[in-house]
Design a protein around this motif. Sequence first.
Motif, PDB file in Angstrom:
ATOM      1  N   MET A 111       0.824  -1.206   0.000  1.00 19.84           N
ATOM      2  CA  MET A 111       0.000   0.000   0.000  1.00 19.84           C
ATOM      3  C   MET A 111       0.861   1.260   0.000  1.00 19.84           C
ATOM      4  O   MET A 111       0.434   2.310  -0.485  1.00 19.84           O
ATOM      5  CB  MET A 111      -0.947  -0.008   1.197  1.00 19.84           C
ATOM      6  CG  MET A 111      -1.762  -1.277   1.322  1.00 19.84           C
ATOM      7  SD  MET A 111      -3.286  -1.074   2.247  1.00 19.84           S
ATOM      8  CE  MET A 111      -4.310  -0.212   1.069  1.00 19.84           C
ATOM      9  N   ASN A 112       2.076   1.171   0.526  1.00 14.07           N
ATOM     10  CA  ASN A 112       2.990   2.316   0.467  1.00 14.07           C
ATOM     11  C   ASN A 112       3.256   2.680  -0.986  1.00 14.07           C
ATOM     12  O   ASN A 112       3.226   3.856  -1.359  1.00 14.07           O
ATOM     13  CB  ASN A 112       4.312   1.982   1.163  1.00 14.07           C
ATOM     14  CG  ASN A 112       4.132   1.494   2.587  1.00 14.07           C
ATOM     15  OD1 ASN A 112       3.388   0.553   2.834  1.00 14.07           O
ATOM     16  ND2 ASN A 112       4.818   2.113   3.522  1.00 14.07           N
ATOM     17  N   GLU A 113       3.536   1.676  -1.804  1.00 14.94           N
ATOM     18  CA  GLU A 113       3.790   1.920  -3.225  1.00 14.94           C
ATOM     19  C   GLU A 113       2.515   2.327  -3.953  1.00 14.94           C
ATOM     20  O   GLU A 113       2.556   3.166  -4.860  1.00 14.94           O
ATOM     21  CB  GLU A 113       4.375   0.665  -3.870  1.00 14.94           C
ATOM     22  CG  GLU A 113       5.767   0.306  -3.404  1.00 14.94           C
ATOM     23  CD  GLU A 113       6.290  -0.943  -4.080  1.00 14.94           C
ATOM     24  OE1 GLU A 113       7.056  -0.809  -5.047  1.00 14.94           O
ATOM     25  OE2 GLU A 113       5.925  -2.045  -3.640  1.00 14.94           O
ATOM     26  N   GLU A 114       1.401   1.740  -3.559  1.00 13.83           N
ATOM     27  CA  GLU A 114       0.148   1.996  -4.282  1.00 13.83           C
ATOM     28  C   GLU A 114      -0.299   3.451  -4.163  1.00 13.83           C
ATOM     29  O   GLU A 114      -0.707   4.060  -5.158  1.00 13.83           O
ATOM     30  CB  GLU A 114      -0.942   1.054  -3.758  1.00 13.83           C
ATOM     31  CG  GLU A 114      -2.209   1.044  -4.585  1.00 13.83           C
ATOM     32  CD  GLU A 114      -2.016   0.433  -5.964  1.00 13.83           C
ATOM     33  OE1 GLU A 114      -2.914   0.606  -6.813  1.00 13.83           O
ATOM     34  OE2 GLU A 114      -0.983  -0.222  -6.190  1.00 13.83           O
ATOM     35  N   VAL A 115      -0.223   4.018  -2.963  1.00 18.03           N
ATOM     36  CA  VAL A 115      -0.652   5.416  -2.807  1.00 18.03           C
ATOM     37  C   VAL A 115       0.282   6.359  -3.564  1.00 18.03           C
ATOM     38  O   VAL A 115      -0.147   7.397  -4.084  1.00 18.03           O
ATOM     39  CB  VAL A 115      -0.732   5.812  -1.312  1.00 18.03           C
ATOM     40  CG1 VAL A 115      -1.879   5.091  -0.629  1.00 18.03           C
ATOM     41  CG2 VAL A 115       0.577   5.545  -0.584  1.00 18.03           C
ATOM     42  N   LEU A 116       1.556   5.991  -3.661  1.00 19.19           N
ATOM     43  CA  LEU A 116       2.497   6.800  -4.447  1.00 19.19           C
ATOM     44  C   LEU A 116       2.219   6.645  -5.931  1.00 19.19           C
ATOM     45  O   LEU A 116       2.272   7.620  -6.695  1.00 19.19           O
ATOM     46  CB  LEU A 116       3.933   6.382  -4.135  1.00 19.19           C
ATOM     47  CG  LEU A 116       4.469   6.741  -2.755  1.00 19.19           C
ATOM     48  CD1 LEU A 116       5.801   6.066  -2.504  1.00 19.19           C
ATOM     49  CD2 LEU A 116       4.620   8.253  -2.598  1.00 19.19           C
TER      50      LEU A 116
END
Length: 258
Positions: free
Chosen positions: A182-187
């Motif tokens: 989710m860290n990568e997804e929001v970015l």
Amino acid sequence: MPESSRETETDEEMTDRQQRDEGNQPSHNIVSSISQFADDNLTFVRNISTGLAVVGVIVIARSIKLITKFQAASEIPARFIERNISLRGKVHSITERGLEVEHVPIHLPVLSRLLSKRKGVRTSPMLVNLAGVELTPEGWAWLQKNLAPAQTVWLKLISREDDMLHCLVSQSKQGSMWSYCMNEEVLRLGLARTAPMVGVLPDSRLYWRLHKRLHRAEVKAERKGQGLWKQDSLWERYSKAVRDNALFRLMRRIFRRT
């Protein structure tokens, strides 16, 4: 005479063999007795083996805290943080400070109940922050929409700051065995910016590995013009320039007075 000496030697060899056989007899008897006991008490021997295996599992589980339920960030062993261990959790809520996640330890039938130290104690969720990410208001709204209460997530421990855990939070995709970070997804959606890794040395391999990974996701959003990187169309930019023009504002005031 020669024949009698051969007979004497033969008798001596037989005597030596008999003595050796008699010497090996006790050890042979012991092995036979043990084998016979094991055959006669096969169930008992199996129960002993099972018992020893269970004791071994209990000792290992206690030593590495496989079945320990962590109630706060301070209860997590330092070696878990250093090795970036992944913990399973269940989402409780999403607040302005971060995610409230209840730790869900590995469950071992019977043993988990026997070794539980907190029977009847109310569970409290841990506070989790997306490591290396600064969320926008739209990002927080996206998390609230995509992380429903009681949903299972995986927390890859990065660092700890007081009562806050900084983690890479992963979630399984619906109808799929695969999970996404989710860290990568929001970015990637342009709903956040990369931020310094709290509690990680800037010159460490972990810092640069995570920074490179997250920065790559942010660049994708910037190239596609998604989220906060979205650019206004030509008409929108022209309209905004006209509205901000001093002459246009003066004319609007004049028409309002008339």
